[in-house]
Design a protein around this motif. Structure first.
Motif, mmCIF file in Angstrom:
data_model
loop_
_atom_site.group_PDB
_atom_site.id
_atom_site.type_symbol
_atom_site.label_atom_id
_atom_site.label_comp_id
_atom_site.label_asym_id
_atom_site.label_seq_id
_atom_site.Cartn_x
_atom_site.Cartn_y
_atom_site.Cartn_z
ATOM 1 N N LEU A 322 8.809 7.378 10.245
ATOM 2 C CA LEU A 322 9.220 7.581 8.845
ATOM 3 C C LEU A 322 8.948 6.329 8.022
ATOM 4 O O LEU A 322 8.632 6.394 6.843
ATOM 5 C CB LEU A 322 10.710 7.943 8.777
ATOM 6 N N ARG A 323 9.048 5.179 8.637
ATOM 7 C CA ARG A 323 8.764 3.923 7.936
ATOM 8 C C ARG A 323 7.288 3.531 8.066
ATOM 9 O O ARG A 323 6.636 3.196 7.088
ATOM 10 C CB ARG A 323 9.677 2.804 8.502
ATOM 11 N N GLU A 324 6.775 3.609 9.282
ATOM 12 C CA GLU A 324 5.414 3.114 9.505
ATOM 13 C C GLU A 324 4.345 4.038 8.931
ATOM 14 O O GLU A 324 3.216 3.611 8.725
ATOM 15 C CB GLU A 324 5.173 2.920 11.005
ATOM 16 N N GLY A 371 9.721 -1.768 2.593
ATOM 17 C CA GLY A 371 9.367 -3.104 3.069
ATOM 18 C C GLY A 371 10.364 -3.738 4.002
ATOM 19 O O GLY A 371 11.265 -3.091 4.527
ATOM 20 N N HIS A 372 10.129 -5.032 4.159
ATOM 21 C CA HIS A 372 10.812 -5.813 5.180
ATOM 22 C C HIS A 372 11.971 -6.543 4.502
ATOM 23 O O HIS A 372 11.922 -7.749 4.300
ATOM 24 C CB HIS A 372 9.819 -6.786 5.808
ATOM 25 N N ILE A 373 12.975 -5.779 4.160
ATOM 26 C CA ILE A 373 14.038 -6.330 3.318
ATOM 27 C C ILE A 373 14.775 -7.457 4.042
ATOM 28 O O ILE A 373 15.252 -8.400 3.411
ATOM 29 C CB ILE A 373 14.997 -5.197 2.851
ATOM 30 N N LEU A 378 9.315 -7.246 -0.209
ATOM 31 C CA LEU A 378 9.274 -5.877 -0.730
ATOM 32 C C LEU A 378 7.851 -5.450 -1.032
ATOM 33 O O LEU A 378 7.079 -6.217 -1.616
ATOM 34 C CB LEU A 378 10.019 -5.828 -2.064
ATOM 35 N N HIS A 379 7.544 -4.197 -0.681
ATOM 36 C CA HIS A 379 6.264 -3.609 -1.074
ATOM 37 C C HIS A 379 6.544 -2.611 -2.190
ATOM 38 O O HIS A 379 7.387 -1.723 -2.047
ATOM 39 C CB HIS A 379 5.619 -2.889 0.103
ATOM 40 N N ILE A 380 5.814 -2.779 -3.289
ATOM 41 C CA ILE A 380 5.967 -1.857 -4.416
ATOM 42 C C ILE A 380 4.613 -1.194 -4.614
ATOM 43 O O ILE A 380 3.628 -1.871 -4.905
ATOM 44 C CB ILE A 380 6.372 -2.608 -5.694
ATOM 45 N N ALA A 417 3.599 -11.938 -0.079
ATOM 46 C CA ALA A 417 4.435 -12.261 1.079
ATOM 47 C C ALA A 417 3.616 -12.287 2.355
ATOM 48 O O ALA A 417 3.780 -13.179 3.182
ATOM 49 C CB ALA A 417 5.548 -11.231 1.203
ATOM 50 N N GLU A 418 2.724 -11.264 2.508
ATOM 51 C CA GLU A 418 2.043 -11.151 3.799
ATOM 52 C C GLU A 418 0.656 -10.531 3.706
ATOM 53 O O GLU A 418 -0.067 -10.502 4.700
ATOM 54 C CB GLU A 418 2.892 -10.336 4.781
ATOM 55 N N HIS A 419 0.254 -10.014 2.555
ATOM 56 C CA HIS A 419 -1.071 -9.377 2.458
ATOM 57 C C HIS A 419 -2.161 -10.357 2.068
ATOM 58 O O HIS A 419 -3.345 -10.058 2.229
ATOM 59 C CB HIS A 419 -1.048 -8.230 1.446
ATOM 60 N N GLY A 420 -1.799 -11.500 1.525
ATOM 61 C CA GLY A 420 -2.798 -12.472 1.081
ATOM 62 C C GLY A 420 -3.110 -12.318 -0.400
ATOM 63 O O GLY A 420 -2.760 -11.322 -1.039
HETATM 64 ZN ZN ZN Z 1 4.408 -4.980 5.165
#
Ligand code: ZN
Ligand code: MLT
Length: 463
Positions: A322-324, A371-373, A378-380, A417-420
């Motif tokens: 559900l998350r992935e 996202g990874h709260i 956060l991913h928007i 945060a993590e995508h570059g």
């Molecule tokens: Zn992520």
């Protein structure tokens, strides 16, 4: 011109595997952003470090830009080749080279997928803990180039923590052996860590030595339904205080609906605005009782409206799906993505401001949050409304991102945060890094890659 360049490349490396068919140029010229039209010069698939070095020497002599390429699952355009660059794909360099039980390290080539690396670690009774949904197709070289994070950062940190050593071909073609797997090495600048997150602008990772750890203890997976945003951080504080968390991820009902439309099954009945998937150590009966007690306390406080505790591995996998499954379920929409972070302590205040901003600026637009709260990340994802053309939509999103970047700056956060940074967030680097830092970053790039051959136009705007 391009014929001449390629003829020269073939003369220098007669055995190099080179692709020039239109379908290959398209396939290797893009990543998951799908915003730019691929237009590389050609695709080189070296099989050895020596070939990578020779390609770099040719590129310097001919002043041809190189785009290093892994699994191209990136979301910021870092691996896009849309301006006649040579794509240097590491996919043939995909072997596990060495395992050291004493050092507890694996040495691999850069084209090894994250999944293959995790499996290799598992085969030796150990664990490589960086993990995220693209594990089957992303490569470790790309993970290193973006300092990839994912769903277990809360427990294990980012890719950066797991790099014991790197072999890198710098922009000038020189081979550097960085840190050689040492645990203690206090001998000046740590170039290994400089390479992590450099987005292919300093050098090409041609070999990586990765630290491994003990496999995690038995765990349980729980899905929680929450009535409002404020409850999110309350539940996080409670669960972090009482349990040993391996993951704490959130998403909204809107995100869930897309995953359900892609075939997943709803695990909690009803329509709840927010959900959390959390995984925590459940070594013995007292640990499992502590988890249930935490859940009950959250319900009593009104922070949680419902929940499911997975009773089997299959059910745990279904909850995780559900998350992935969110990114894949949204992919056809080509969402505009923000990937922001603030310190955990700044999350509540930032969320409030951000929510108000997004409601105001995107009144008629579907905005998906997840996202990874637990990491303050956060991913928007913003979905283009029917009938709105893509350039207008992107211009609108860029306007909102500018406001978001200012909000982040006030809260001391990061626009990536993590995508570059890649191409997607180029215009916002200055909201996250000071002018002095960016000047130093440019200086470092100049030192590693004097002719600016590696991934030009990514991370930094061209001067
Ligand atoms: Zn992520
Ligand atoms: C995720 O957390 O699922 C990844 O960062 C991918 C995404 O943001 O779409």
């Amino acid at each position: 011109m391009s014929d001449h360049l390629l003829a020269e490349l073939i003369r220098c490396l007669p055995d190099l595997r080179l692709l020039t068919a239109p379908a290959d140029l398209e396939h290797y010229g893009r990543d998951w952003t799908r915003r730019w039209t691929p237009a590389p010069l050609a695709i080189a698939l070296p099989a050895s470090i020596e070939e990578v070095q020779q390609i770099m020497r040719w590129a310097n002599a001919q002043r041809v830009a190189i785009v290093p390429s892994g699994g191209r699952t990136g979301l910021s355009g870092g691996a896009v080749a849309a301006r006649g660059e040579l794509v240097l794909s590491l996919e043939r360099m995909n072997r596990v080279l060495d395992f050291s039980p004493v050092d507890r390290t694996l040495t691999v080539q850069p084209g090894v997928t994250l999944q293959a690396l995790q499996d290799a670690a598992c085969g030796h009774g150990l664990f490589y803990p960086v993990d995220f949904a693209a594990r089957g197709s992303c490569s470790i070289g790309g993970n290193i180039a973006t300092n990839a994070g994912g769903i277990r950062v809360i427990r294990y940190g980012n890719t950066r923590e797991w790099i014991a050593g790197l072999k890198v071909v710098a922009g000038n073609g020189e081979l550097l052996e960085l840190n050689r797997g040492l645990i203690k090495n206090s001998s000046g600048y740590d170039f290994r860590q400089l390479l992590v997150g450099s987005e292919g602008t300093l050098g090409i990772v041609v070999e990586a030595t990765l630290k491994l750890t003990d496999p995690p203890p038995p765990s349980q997976v729980m899905l929680l339904a929450l009535p409002d945003m404020a409850a999110l951080m309350q539940v996080f504080a409670l669960f972090r205080a009482r349990l040993t968390l391996q993951a704490f991820e959130f998403f909204t009902e809107q995100a869930l609906r897309h995953v359900l439309a892609h075939g997943a099954q709803r695990a909690i009945e009803g329509d709840h605005p927010y959900y959390v998937v959390t995984e925590f150590d459940a070594i013995d009966e007292p640990a499992r009782e502590a988890a249930l007690a935490a859940f009950e306390h959250a319900v009593e406080q009104g922070w949680v409206s419902d929940g499911v505790l997975a009773q089997s591995e299959a059910q745990a996998a279904a909850l995780w799906r559900l998350r992935e499954g969110i990114t894949e379920s949204l992919a056809a929409h080509r969402p505009y993505k923000n990937d922001v972070s603030v310190r955990i302590s700044a999350v509540p205040a930032f969320l409030q401001e951000m929510q108000a901003l997004l409601l105001r600026e995107y009144p008629q637009v579907e905005v998906i949050w997840f996202g990874h709260i637990g990491d303050g990340n956060l991913h928007i994802n913003v979905l283009r409304p029917d009938g709105l053309d893509e350039p207008t939509f992107i211009a609108q999103c860029e306007h909102v991102t500018k406001l978001l970047a200012a909000t982040l700056q006030r809260h001391g956060g990061s626009i990536s945060a993590e995508h570059g940074i890649g191409l997607v967030k180029l215009a916002y680097l200055e909201s996250t890094r000071s002018a002095a830092e960016i000047a130093l970053m440019r200086g470092v790039r100049q030192a590693f890659d004097p002719h600016g051959i590696l991934n030009p136009g990514k991370l930094f705007a061209a001067l």
